[in-house]
Scaffold this motif. Structure first.
Motif, PDB file in Angstrom:
ATOM      1  N   SER A   1       0.798  -1.341   0.119  1.00 35.84           N
ATOM      2  CA  SER A   1       0.076  -0.057   0.020  1.00 35.84           C
ATOM      3  C   SER A   1       0.724   1.057  -0.016  1.00 35.84           C
ATOM      4  O   SER A   1       0.601   1.966  -0.733  1.00 35.84           O
ATOM      5  CB  SER A   1      -0.788  -0.108   1.237  1.00 35.84           C
ATOM      6  N   ALA A   2       1.748   1.355   0.798  1.00 34.59           N
ATOM      7  CA  ALA A   2       2.858   2.273   0.749  1.00 34.59           C
ATOM      8  C   ALA A   2       3.611   2.590  -0.283  1.00 34.59           C
ATOM      9  O   ALA A   2       3.603   3.772  -1.091  1.00 34.59           O
ATOM     10  CB  ALA A   2       3.819   2.025   2.173  1.00 34.59           C
TER      11      ALA A   2
ATOM     12  N   TYR B   1       5.434   6.466   6.421  1.00 40.51           N
ATOM     13  CA  TYR B   1       4.411   6.596   5.495  1.00 40.51           C
ATOM     14  C   TYR B   1       2.914   6.768   5.838  1.00 40.51           C
ATOM     15  O   TYR B   1       2.208   6.547   5.336  1.00 40.51           O
ATOM     16  CB  TYR B   1       4.428   5.352   4.554  1.00 40.51           C
ATOM     17  N   SER B   2       2.967   7.257   7.270  1.00 41.32           N
ATOM     18  CA  SER B   2       1.746   7.658   7.884  1.00 41.32           C
ATOM     19  C   SER B   2       0.810   8.530   7.027  1.00 41.32           C
ATOM     20  O   SER B   2      -0.462   8.334   6.710  1.00 41.32           O
ATOM     21  CB  SER B   2       1.877   8.111   9.176  1.00 41.32           C
ATOM     22  N   GLU B   3       1.392   9.641   6.403  1.00 44.90           N
ATOM     23  CA  GLU B   3       0.516  10.468   5.677  1.00 44.90           C
ATOM     24  C   GLU B   3       0.099   9.819   3.985  1.00 44.90           C
ATOM     25  O   GLU B   3      -1.176  10.276   3.647  1.00 44.90           O
ATOM     26  CB  GLU B   3       1.382  11.583   5.106  1.00 44.90           C
TER      27      GLU B   3
ATOM     28  N   MET C   1      -6.023   6.247   2.064  1.00 39.64           N
ATOM     29  CA  MET C   1      -6.720   4.967   1.951  1.00 39.64           C
ATOM     30  C   MET C   1      -7.462   4.595   3.035  1.00 39.64           C
ATOM     31  O   MET C   1      -7.730   3.272   3.547  1.00 39.64           O
ATOM     32  CB  MET C   1      -5.809   3.662   1.538  1.00 39.64           C
ATOM     33  N   SER C   2      -8.016   5.660   3.983  1.00 38.46           N
ATOM     34  CA  SER C   2      -8.792   5.242   5.170  1.00 38.46           C
ATOM     35  C   SER C   2     -10.222   4.975   4.579  1.00 38.46           C
ATOM     36  O   SER C   2     -10.967   4.752   5.494  1.00 38.46           O
ATOM     37  CB  SER C   2      -9.011   6.876   5.838  1.00 38.46           C
ATOM     38  N   HIS C   3     -10.539   4.906   3.327  1.00 43.40           N
ATOM     39  CA  HIS C   3     -11.810   4.112   2.956  1.00 43.40           C
ATOM     40  C   HIS C   3     -11.787   2.865   2.918  1.00 43.40           C
ATOM     41  O   HIS C   3     -12.857   2.083   2.707  1.00 43.40           O
ATOM     42  CB  HIS C   3     -12.167   4.850   1.410  1.00 43.40           C
TER      43      HIS C   3
END
Length: 275
Positions: A79-80, A102-104, A109-111
């Motif tokens: 994902s990152a 890579y938090s930002e 992809m919070s959906h």
């Protein structure tokens, strides 16, 4: 019991398409639709899990992703890499240096909500969907099952178990009005030709092709260069568009698995105009 005039007013009859991500698939009338079961089938390491992940990230619809076949660390790195454009090795190195590097990126992809149970039962899947609805007040628009073989069957007969699971997932799609995207295996590629070509519908493991409205098979050609290769995507079943059961027609996408990138163009901007 409804007549068609009344039924057409119900949202469950509309089969609303989810967002398009790749123009190459649009050209083949390939669309994932709500209220339908769709399937992506391929040999191991042909890219079906990454295909589903990239689609989920880029479609940006409320998604519940059952990642039974891929562990948390792998999903995190992929994902990152997909969002940042870095290779997975670079992602791993950066996260070793700083865990939240890579938090930002991942916040984009919070959906997507994740379930990492390695062998969920149908009851487990239903409970997770209910929990999603209770938490968010809506059902997910996209439910991804990675993959069918990991779902615990209620019978010792493998083929009967797979078919029973597909019946329940078909019912689940109708009730939730979500697109239920099921990832699945195909039989040994040696029976059906080159692994770089999409296998035909008859290669689908367990012969579970009756219920999905859309079935895509994938063939991965690594190519000659270090930057990636080609992913051939064939619609071997499509109730809403053209298809070839023998996978003789396909769309072609560029892939760079090292950086978890799947697109209509390669790094030099070249695009395939036809399959």
């Amino acid at each position: 019991m409804l007549n068609l005039n009344r039924a057409v007013a119900g949202s469950h009859t509309k089969a609303k398409p989810l967002p398009d991500v790749w123009t190459g698939l649009v050209g083949q009338s390939i669309k994932f639709r709500r209220g339908q079961v769709c399937m992506v089938a391929a040999a191991p390491n042909a890219g079906k899990s990454m295909f589903a992940l990239v689609y989920a990230i880029r479609a940006k619809v409320p998604t519940l992703f059952f990642s039974a076949d891929t562990d948390t660390a792998t999903v995190l790195m992929r994902s990152a890499a997909q969002i940042s454009g870095h290779t997975q090795l670079t992602v791993e190195s950066n996260m070793d240096f700083k865990q939240d590097f890579y938090s930002e990126h991942l916040s984009k992809m919070s959906h997507i909500q994740w379930v990492f149970d390695s062998s969920p039962s149908l009851d487990d899947i239903e409970l997770e969907i209910k929990a999603y609805v209770e938490l968010y007040g809506i059902a997910p628009e996209l439910i991804i099952i990675d993959n069918l073989m990991n779902v615990a069957a209620e019978t010792d007969n493998e083929w009967a178990g797979l078919r029973a699971i597909m019946v329940e997932l078909h019912d689940m799609a109708r009730k939730t009005e979500a697109c239920v995207l099921v990832l699945h295996h195909v039989s040994e590629q040696s029976e059906y030709g080159s692994p770089s070509m999409p296998p035909p519908r008859r290669a689908i493991h367990g012969k579970v092709s009756q219920l999905p409205a859309l079935i895509l098979t994938l063939g991965y050609d690594p190519g000659q260069g270090p930057g990636g290769g080609m992913l051939r995507v064939a619609a071997v079943k499509n109730r809403f568009g053209p298809h070839t059961a023998d996978a003789s027609k396909w769309a072609t996408l560029f892939v760079n698995f090292a950086a978890c990138q799947i697109g209509d163009q390669d790094a030099q901007g070249r695009a395939y105009l036809r399959g």
